[in-house]
Scaffold this active site. Sequence first.
Site, PDB file in Angstrom:
ATOM      1  N   THR A  39      -0.706  -5.448  10.898  1.00  0.00           N
ATOM      2  CA  THR A  39      -1.640  -6.436  10.329  1.00  0.00           C
ATOM      3  C   THR A  39      -1.475  -6.600   8.815  1.00  0.00           C
ATOM      4  OG1 THR A  39      -3.287  -4.695  10.048  1.00  0.00           O
ATOM      5  CG2 THR A  39      -3.376  -5.976  12.110  1.00  0.00           C
ATOM      6  N   GLY A  40      -0.562  -5.843   8.227  1.00  0.00           N
ATOM      7  CA  GLY A  40      -0.342  -5.933   6.771  1.00  0.00           C
ATOM      8  C   GLY A  40       0.661  -7.028   6.427  1.00  0.00           C
TER       9      GLY A  40
ATOM     10  N   VAL B 237       3.697  -6.870   4.944  1.00  0.00           N
ATOM     11  CA  VAL B 237       5.075  -6.570   5.365  1.00  0.00           C
ATOM     12  C   VAL B 237       5.151  -6.542   6.888  1.00  0.00           C
ATOM     13  CG1 VAL B 237       6.927  -4.848   5.323  1.00  0.00           C
ATOM     14  CG2 VAL B 237       5.664  -5.370   3.223  1.00  0.00           C
TER      15      VAL B 237
ATOM     16  N   LYS C 215      -9.664   0.515  12.663  1.00  0.00           N
ATOM     17  CA  LYS C 215     -10.568  -0.660  12.502  1.00  0.00           C
ATOM     18  C   LYS C 215      -9.953  -1.939  13.077  1.00  0.00           C
ATOM     19  CE  LYS C 215      -9.609  -1.911   7.528  1.00  0.00           C
ATOM     20  NZ  LYS C 215      -8.264  -2.286   7.679  1.00  0.00           N
TER      21      LYS C 215
ATOM     22  N   ARG D  37      11.716   8.770   0.999  1.00  0.00           N
ATOM     23  CA  ARG D  37      12.913   8.257   0.321  1.00  0.00           C
ATOM     24  C   ARG D  37      13.697   9.328  -0.426  1.00  0.00           C
ATOM     25  NH1 ARG D  37       9.784   3.103  -2.212  1.00  0.00           N
ATOM     26  NH2 ARG D  37       9.710   1.783  -0.333  1.00  0.00           N
TER      27      ARG D  37
ATOM     28  N   CYS E 150      11.529  -2.260  -2.754  1.00  0.00           N
ATOM     29  CA  CYS E 150      12.029  -3.645  -2.833  1.00  0.00           C
ATOM     30  C   CYS E 150      12.849  -3.898  -4.097  1.00  0.00           C
ATOM     31  CB  CYS E 150      10.878  -4.632  -2.741  1.00  0.00           C
ATOM     32  SG  CYS E 150       9.424  -4.149  -3.654  1.00  0.00           S
TER      33      CYS E 150
ATOM     34  N   GLY F 134       3.952  -7.765  -4.042  1.00  0.00           N
ATOM     35  CA  GLY F 134       4.332  -6.350  -3.956  1.00  0.00           C
ATOM     36  C   GLY F 134       3.118  -5.449  -3.974  1.00  0.00           C
TER      37      GLY F 134
ATOM     38  N   LYS G 179      11.384   4.898  -9.353  1.00  0.00           N
ATOM     39  CA  LYS G 179      12.043   4.597  -8.064  1.00  0.00           C
ATOM     40  C   LYS G 179      13.388   3.925  -8.321  1.00  0.00           C
ATOM     41  CE  LYS G 179       7.730   4.016  -5.472  1.00  0.00           C
ATOM     42  NZ  LYS G 179       6.756   3.020  -4.932  1.00  0.00           N
TER      43      LYS G 179
ATOM     44  N   HIS H 279      10.712 -10.896  -6.459  1.00  0.00           N
ATOM     45  CA  HIS H 279      10.931 -10.133  -7.692  1.00  0.00           C
ATOM     46  C   HIS H 279      12.180 -10.659  -8.408  1.00  0.00           C
ATOM     47  CE1 HIS H 279       7.867  -7.515  -6.340  1.00  0.00           C
ATOM     48  NE2 HIS H 279       8.579  -6.473  -5.920  1.00  0.00           N
TER      49      HIS H 279
ATOM     50  N   ASN I 217      10.767 -10.141  -2.161  1.00  0.00           N
ATOM     51  CA  ASN I 217      10.497  -8.701  -2.041  1.00  0.00           C
ATOM     52  C   ASN I 217       9.911  -8.317  -0.687  1.00  0.00           C
ATOM     53  OD1 ASN I 217       8.279 -10.252  -3.440  1.00  0.00           O
ATOM     54  ND2 ASN I 217       7.120  -8.432  -2.867  1.00  0.00           N
TER      55      ASN I 217
HETATM   56  C1  2RA Z   1       5.554  -3.360  -5.790  1.00  0.00           C
HETATM   57  N1  2RA Z   1       7.681  -2.421  -5.111  1.00  0.00           N
HETATM   58  O1  2RA Z   1       6.148  -4.428  -5.985  1.00  0.00           O
HETATM   59  C2  2RA Z   1       6.251  -2.203  -5.102  1.00  0.00           C
HETATM   60  C3  2RA Z   1       5.700  -1.945  -3.737  1.00  0.00           C
HETATM   61  N2  2RA Z   1       5.883  -2.997  -2.856  1.00  0.00           N
HETATM   62  O2  2RA Z   1       4.366  -3.163  -6.095  1.00  0.00           O
END
Ligand code: 2RA
Length: 329
Positions: free
Chosen positions: A9-10, A12, A37, A97, A126, A157, A205, A234, A307
């Site tokens: 449901t998100g 992504v 929920k 990761r 991303c 993001g 990251k 992005h 992204n």
């Molecule tokens: C952001 N890359 O853009 C991170 C997590 N999706 O906030």
Amino acid sequence: MKVAVVGATGMVGEIMLKVLKERKFPVTELILVASEKSVGKEIEWNGKTYKVVGLQTAVDMKPKIAVFSAGGETSLLWAPKFAEVGTTVIDNSSAWRMDNTKKLVVPEINASILTKEDKIIANPNCSTIQMVMALAPLHSKYKIKRVVVSTYQSITGTGVKAVQQLENEYTGTKGEMAYKYQIHRNAIPQCDIFENNGYTKEEMKLVRETQKILNDKTIAVTATAIRIPVVGGHSEAVNVQFENDFDVSEIRQILHNSSGITVQDNIDTFTFPMPLYAEGKDDVFVGRIRRDESQPNTLNLWIVADNLRKGAATNTIQIAEYLIANKLV
Ligand code: 2RA
């Protein structure tokens, strides 16, 4: 194939469902998983209606593959439970990761490291994915010494709350804040929380994941990650110093010949990548390719990608496709 989408449901999760359908992924049974929920919520996919189930129910159904976008906590707790029943998990959170026992994969770059034994596979961040997509073929040819990257990141993001904040600020409506500051008509030099070294998790990251994916800890990376009021994708200004000199036209040709890359680079026709036009597409778009005249063997690039797609959902599904094609599941 029995496939679970955890976090269905998100933002992504919704794109992963879209990509599964677009790419005609061989789904014979679909399991939509979300938090308690959302259990019982009905979601339409590919002409059928599915009821969302909880995590334990999904584990008990023993899917062959589970694609996760449900946050680090859920992944740390539930990915091993799926793996224990034989499911291969591909996770979008940062939970696995940097775990030395887990693979961090961009299929066009390092899918060949995957084996049948990999039951929890990490999808990179991303902003890392789009950068290494462009850098990997150049690293092979010219060997990267140092990368300086500034990112201009979409509010998608951050998630639905951020998109709603921008909408509210644009329309002058009061509402919940995803950020400490207004994002409309602003640029916030903070993506995620700060670490002790003064950099944000997002910036680190880019450092750590790039070295892991390119399998080269000698690559020096420094990053500044900025949040801007954009939704399509992005953008990244990348300055990359190589061990060896290069020819710009050869760089352009190498990128043009690289799978998943579209070169948009002609200043005479004002052709360059922009997030407005990258939205909804799976390629990584590269332009503004030019030598850095301030130091030898150094190149400037402008890299743009959606992204939510190549930066998350599409890369995840491409990993799953690779597993099937190479009989690793
Ligand atoms: C952001 N890359 O853009 C991170 C997590 N999706 O906030």
